[in-house]
Design a protein around this motif. Structure first.
Motif, PDB file in Angstrom:
ATOM      1  N   ASP A 312      37.804  33.281  48.792  1.00  0.00           N
ATOM      2  CA  ASP A 312      38.327  34.334  49.664  1.00  0.00           C
ATOM      3  C   ASP A 312      38.149  33.996  51.137  1.00  0.00           C
ATOM      4  O   ASP A 312      39.015  34.297  51.960  1.00  0.00           O
ATOM      5  N   THR A 315      40.834  31.647  51.961  1.00  0.00           N
ATOM      6  CA  THR A 315      42.117  32.352  52.096  1.00  0.00           C
ATOM      7  C   THR A 315      42.170  33.116  53.411  1.00  0.00           C
ATOM      8  O   THR A 315      43.172  33.098  54.131  1.00  0.00           O
ATOM      9  N   THR A 316      41.065  33.798  53.729  1.00  0.00           N
ATOM     10  CA  THR A 316      41.022  34.593  54.952  1.00  0.00           C
ATOM     11  C   THR A 316      41.181  33.705  56.180  1.00  0.00           C
ATOM     12  O   THR A 316      41.912  34.039  57.111  1.00  0.00           O
ATOM     13  N   LYS A 318      42.666  30.885  56.351  1.00  0.00           N
ATOM     14  CA  LYS A 318      44.062  30.450  56.452  1.00  0.00           C
ATOM     15  C   LYS A 318      44.905  31.553  57.079  1.00  0.00           C
ATOM     16  O   LYS A 318      45.778  31.295  57.905  1.00  0.00           O
ATOM     17  N   ARG A 319      44.634  32.792  56.682  1.00  0.00           N
ATOM     18  CA  ARG A 319      45.426  33.896  57.230  1.00  0.00           C
ATOM     19  C   ARG A 319      45.107  34.133  58.702  1.00  0.00           C
ATOM     20  O   ARG A 319      45.978  34.501  59.474  1.00  0.00           O
ATOM     21  N   VAL A 320      43.808  33.949  59.046  1.00  0.00           N
ATOM     22  CA  VAL A 320      43.449  34.108  60.463  1.00  0.00           C
ATOM     23  C   VAL A 320      44.200  33.086  61.305  1.00  0.00           C
ATOM     24  O   VAL A 320      44.754  33.389  62.352  1.00  0.00           O
ATOM     25  N   ALA A 322      46.917  31.773  60.521  1.00  0.00           N
ATOM     26  CA  ALA A 322      48.333  32.160  60.537  1.00  0.00           C
ATOM     27  C   ALA A 322      48.546  33.459  61.300  1.00  0.00           C
ATOM     28  O   ALA A 322      49.675  33.899  61.486  1.00  0.00           O
ATOM     29  N   GLY A 324      47.561  36.593  60.427  1.00  0.00           N
ATOM     30  CA  GLY A 324      47.973  37.756  59.622  1.00  0.00           C
ATOM     31  C   GLY A 324      46.855  38.419  58.870  1.00  0.00           C
ATOM     32  O   GLY A 324      47.081  39.031  57.833  1.00  0.00           O
ATOM     33  N   VAL A 325      45.624  38.332  59.389  1.00  0.00           N
ATOM     34  CA  VAL A 325      44.524  38.918  58.626  1.00  0.00           C
ATOM     35  C   VAL A 325      44.579  40.441  58.673  1.00  0.00           C
ATOM     36  O   VAL A 325      44.998  41.039  59.655  1.00  0.00           O
ATOM     37  N   ALA A 326      44.146  41.031  57.598  1.00  0.00           N
ATOM     38  CA  ALA A 326      44.180  42.489  57.525  1.00  0.00           C
ATOM     39  C   ALA A 326      42.971  43.085  58.215  1.00  0.00           C
ATOM     40  O   ALA A 326      41.961  42.429  58.432  1.00  0.00           O
ATOM     41  N   SER A 336      42.792  41.240  52.412  1.00  0.00           N
ATOM     42  CA  SER A 336      42.357  39.846  52.457  1.00  0.00           C
ATOM     43  C   SER A 336      41.707  39.426  51.157  1.00  0.00           C
ATOM     44  O   SER A 336      41.573  38.250  50.884  1.00  0.00           O
TER      45      SER A 336
ATOM     46  N   THR B 189      39.292  40.573  64.499  1.00  0.00           N
ATOM     47  CA  THR B 189      39.931  41.623  63.707  1.00  0.00           C
ATOM     48  C   THR B 189      41.158  42.150  64.451  1.00  0.00           C
ATOM     49  O   THR B 189      41.027  42.582  65.596  1.00  0.00           O
TER      50      THR B 189
END
Lengths: 526, 471
Positions: A312, A315-316, A318-320, A322, A324-326, A336, B189
């Motif tokens: 996780d 994955t997080t 990678k999203r950061v 990109a 697009g983290v929630a 996430s 965040t």
């Protein structure tokens, strides 16, 4: 694939880790301060074909009854020495460490794939390294993870594993007092079965049988005393004092604890996690010699959640990257996937159909949370093989060949630098009561059996009769130090040169018999 | 944070602070803090030792200068009662913040929240002493409270708090690290108030430099952190077989239990809990920090965890978090006023003299002025205050004595080989120690003259004519 490799194939990774541990352990020098009196005790029992029931080694507790309940461990240790000399001791040590490594790796593989299981198991084994010493404690090091592995197998439905618990504890109880912890673990699994409303009769029977059996075994340390010694150390010697995170070993423990807290806080756990980890952590905080066992117990419970956490986090990240983290949420799951399910009774990663910790958007298997109807019987969830290829097995075989070959390069002779070896001839040639350093008592029992010791690492004979207190008073020149010297009519004192007592005795006219950088043998003036 | 939370926190803080005010002041370190505060006000910030004869001129730590000035200011304003008042106020702030941090996480169940806060309050009891450390732990509790609150204002307050804290006690470094971590998480965040997090981080960074010693203010806390003086009780490792150690271990166990059985923690809880838990492994004096940090998390997560177990026995149903009741303003005011009245009343009626029975008061008239006296480490600070004409060998400030002075002190007091050489080399003429100390035992056996003696101390004159015997 022939029958033998096929049977070994699922165990390839544990075998490979065990071979590595064997190679590391066999090359360690012997010389733990307690090894000597364990060997001396084993020698006495073999020579007299009897158990030790009263003290025969000291001048301060001679004839007083005592029992450590480690007769089998001591006899095996001495047997190894008597058969192959110091090489026998090294092989026994390496063999037991390899058993521990094998079992710990199996435990890790129960909850995680090899890429996570191996580092977690390696970390736990590294945490146990300070206890790879030649003492019956090694049997606890090996048998504790074996028992845990059996417990997990039994929890998965293996009746054979459940049945094996009783003889295992019976063997263990005669080898080392740490067996009490094994019985506690069996009771914990039984309690968890009761609370989770799973079939618990077998567990309760196994727990009761182990408890009753060890009470009936004459050679075992009584369960009450074994448990008391584990829960509350008698005297604050180093291994029974809290661990210092500013030492390498302590830093590793802190790292382990930090990883555990991080994983559990973010990923949650199960009732079994709570039942096992809370008391084991309490023990580890109490005395550093329990730290390895805490590490072993944590391995199967942490490997699974850690796997998902690592995935996780990846994955997080990678999203950061990109963008697009929630958003963070208080609890209950996040897109996430970093936050996951709250614990649901009856669900855990060791159950069939639950390959690993369930994610927040997955439905965990288990009983109906509303009605609490228990799920059906649980078939054993074996440690997962790391690969379908034959490479792991080939690697394990190669590592074992290397491990066996490494025996030839080992110098198994004990490291005598911490001991007053140069004082031995003078001690053998003299008589009278000898006041010795606590850490050297065992060495003197083995090396100079003609000279009873004042105190030694057996501890129990001296804790109850006040000798340890008198020893401390004398060593630190507290007000009654002179009375202690006179009461026991001490003729010689074998001490570290920086002891206050050295100066006090020399002021009193005691003469130096033998002196080295690390010891001084003082003799009472005639 | 609601008015009711503040009122209840004020009541709890005031009531417990009132209880603390019944105990007299007299911590062994209070006296050198007072003396240092007096020096600071009289001559400016002292950066070198002026109290000892073994480390005179050696650099000293300045990280607690404001705390010391506050203590001496209280003393000069109201004598020992002033010190008692400051201590009571700090205890009230500490307990009030712990209670408030608990209440904001479970405002609908104040009894449960306060009950779960009790272990942290009890554990902090061991440092309800008249030292800047107490101010530091109260500020830590305030930071933990601020980190429970949503919005930008708590972050601004945290930044300001850190800048003050950095001048009060070295424990601010922990606060700065936590705020930096929280800010880093906040900045990562989306939709977060980035400006507030940047300001909080700026406050954390500024706190390190806006002190008289700049970044050097971290030197003393760093030394203590990574090379703790284990021989001093509060720097020993936490031991679960002692009362405070058991409380700490139980709290750690409850955190693990809650983590296993409850919903996952929010990231801010994890950021605070994990580092403080690891820090608490290092020394007894850090264990209250963990207890304080863990309280809000436990308030939120322990009841659900226990309900999971109870539910398996059919004892409890699903959690239904009660909504906070609206309490009339008059009741809130009355609660806060009651806490304040209790606290003020206890101070007014509190003990007016310090507790000095543990110190060698009877030896004071016999002490010579000038260098040459070796006294117990624990008594050094007291002697600095009570016998300013007699410089000390060592005292509780520790930092100036690390190395040779402390080694020599231990050699003499423990009568280790070479102790009489150290006496000669250092020019020690008088020894003021406990009767059971090895040096007292040996000096008596060697026939050295005892000038004064009681159950608690012995003052010995070093004999120059006694036979020297050295290995």
């Amino acid at each position: 694939m022939s029958r033998v490799p096929k049977a070994l194939s699922p165990h390839a990774v544990p075998l490979a880790v065990a071979a590595t541990a064997f190679t590391l352990a066999v090359g360690l020098p012997a010389g733990d301060p307690d090894m000597w009196w364990q060997l001396a005790s084993g020698r006495w029992m073999v020579e007299h074909r009897d158990g030790i029931r009263v003290d025969v080694f000291s001048s301060t507790a001679t004839g007083e009854p005592y029992a450590l309940g480690e007769w089998l461990g001591e006899v095996i240790l001495y047997g190894a020495y008597a058969t192959l000399g110091w090489m026998g001791v090294a092989l026994l040590r390496a063999g037991l460490v390899a058993v521990a490594a094998f079992a710990v790796t199996r435990l890790a593989l129960r909850g995680a794939p090899a890429r996570v299981a191996i580092p977690v198991a390696a970390l736990a084994l590294l945490l146990s390294k300070p206890t790879w010493t030649d003492r019956p404690q090694l049997f606890t090091l090996a048998l504790f993870p074996v028992l845990l592995d059996l417990c997990f197998a039994a929890r998965g439905g293996s009746r054979a594993a459940l049945s094996a618990l009783v003889p295992l504890v019976a063997l263990w109880s005669n080898a080392h007092g740490g067996y009490a912890l094994g019985i506690a673990i069996v009771w914990i699994f039984a309690a968890e079965a009761v609370v989770e409303r799973r079939p618990a009769l077998g567990w309760l029977a196994a727990a009761a049988a182990t408890t009753l059996l060890v009470s009936a075994l004459p050679g075992a340390l009584p369960l009450r005393r074994a448990a008391a010694h584990i829960a509350g150390p008698t005297v604050r010697i180093v291994e029974e004092s809290p661990i210092d995170p500013l030492t390498p070993f302590g830093a590793l423990f802190a790292l382990f604890l930090g990883a555990m807290l991080l994983t559990l806080l973010l990923r949650g756990g199960t009732l079994l996690h709570a039942f096992v980890l809370v008391p084991m952590l309490g023990l580890a905080l109490t005395a550093q010699r329990h730290v390895p066992l805490f590490g072993f117990a944590a391995v199967p419970l942490l490997a699974g959640p850690l796997t998902v956490l690592v995935e996780d986090v990846g994955t997080t990240l990678k999203r950061v990257i990109a963008g697009g983290v929630a958003a963070d949420k208080e609890a209950g799951g996040s897109p996430s996937g970093l936050y996951v399910f709250p614990y649901q009774p009856g669900t855990d990663p060791y159950r069939p159909g639950t390959e690993r910790h369930t994610r927040s958007n997955e439905t965990p298997a288990g009983p109906d949370p509303a009605t609490g109807t228990p799920a059906g019987p649980e078939p054993e969830v074996p440690p997962r093989p790391s690969s379908k290829s034959s490479f792991p097995l080939a690697l394990a075989a190669a590592l074992w060949l290397g491990a066996l070959a490494s025996i030839a390069t080992v110098d198994p002779r004990p490291d005598l630098t911490p001991y007053p070896a140069k004082a031995v001839p003078a001690l053998e040639a003299s008589r009278g009561v000898l006041l010795n350093e606590y850490d050297w008592g065992g060495y003197l029992m083995w090396q100079v059996p003609s000279r009873p010791v004042f105190v030694d690492g057996r501890l129990f004979p001296f804790a109850g009769n006040g000798v340890m207190r008198q020893y401390q008073e004398a060593m630190h020149v507290l007000p009654s130090w002179r009375a202690v010297i006179e009461r026991w009519n001490v003729a010689q004192a074998l001490l570290r040169p920086d002891r206050a007592l050295v100066q006090a005795l020399r002021d009193d006219g005691w003469t130096v018999g033998v002196q080295d950088r690390d010891f001084v043998l003082l003799e009472r003036p005639r | 944070m609601t008015r009711s939370v503040l009122a209840l926190a004020a009541l709890v803080g005031g009531a417990l602070a009132a209880g603390s005010a019944t105990f007299p002041v007299g911590d062994s370190d209070l006296f050198w803090h007072l003396a240092t505060g007096r020096e600071t006000l009289a001559r400016g910030l002292g950066r070198a030792d002026v109290f000892s004869w073994t480390a005179r001129g050696v650099p000293v730590a300045t990280d607690q200068w404001l705390g010391q000035v506050i203590l001496f200011g209280a003393y000069s304003s109201g004598s020992w009662l002033g010190v008692l008042a400051v201590r009571t106020l700090a205890v009230a702030a500490l307990v009030g913040c712990v209670a408030a941090a608990a209440l904001v996480r479970r405002p609908g169940s104040p009894v449960i929240a306060i009950a779960i806060a009790v272990p942290a309050i009890l554990l902090s009891r061991f440092i309800w002493t008249e030292r800047p450390e107490l101010f530091g732990i109260a500020l830590f509790a305030a930071l933990v409270l601020l980190l429970q609150l949503e919005g930008r204002r708590p972050l601004y307050l945290a930044a300001a708090l850190l800048i003050v804290w950095a001048n009060v006690h070295g424990s601010f470094a922990l606060g700065a690290v936590l705020v930096l971590l929280v800010a880093a998480h906040g900045l990562a965040t989306p939709r977060a108030d980035r400006r507030a997090y940047v300001l909080a981080a700026a406050g954390a960074v500024l706190s390190v430099v806006l002190t008289p010693s700049g970044i050097g203010t971290l030197a003393a806390p760093g030394l203590h952190l990574f090379d703790p003086p284990r021989q001093i009780q509060e720097w020993a490792l936490p031991d679960p077989l002692t009362v405070p150690g058991a409380m700490w271990a139980i709290l750690l166990g409850l955190v693990v239990l809650s983590a296993c059985l409850s919903t996952p923690a929010r990231t801010r809880d994890v950021i605070v809990l994990v580092p403080v838990a690891l820090l608490s492994l290092l020394a007894v004096r850090h264990t209250p920090l963990f207890a304080i940090a863990a309280t809000p998390y436990l308030v939120a997560h322990l009841p659900p965890a226990l309900r999971v177990i109870a539910a398996r026995f059919g004892i409890a149903g699903e959690e239904a978090a009660p909504r906070p009741r609206r309490v009339p303003a008059g009741i809130d005011v009355a609660l806060a006023a009651a806490g304040t009245v209790l606290m003020v009343g206890a101070v007014v009626l509190g003990p007016r003299d310090p507790e000095e029975s543990g110190f060698p008061s009877a030896a004071l008239p016999l002490l010579p002025s000038g260098p040459g006296v070796l006294a117990q480490y624990d008594w050094g600070g007291w002697l600095i205050w009570r016998a300013p004409a007699t410089p000390v060998f060592v005292d509780g400030r520790l930092v100036p004595y690390r190395g040779a002075v402390l080694a020599d002190y231990r050699t003499v007091v423990e009568a280790r080989p070479g102790w009489r050489e150290v006496i000669d080399r250092r020019g020690i003429r008088w020894i003021l120690v406990r009767p059971g100390d090895p040096v007292a035992v040996r000096a008596q056996e060697l026939g050295w003259r005892t000038h004064a003696r009681s159950a608690g101390f012995v003052l010995i004159a070093v004999s120059e004519s006694s036979p020297q015997s050295r290995p």
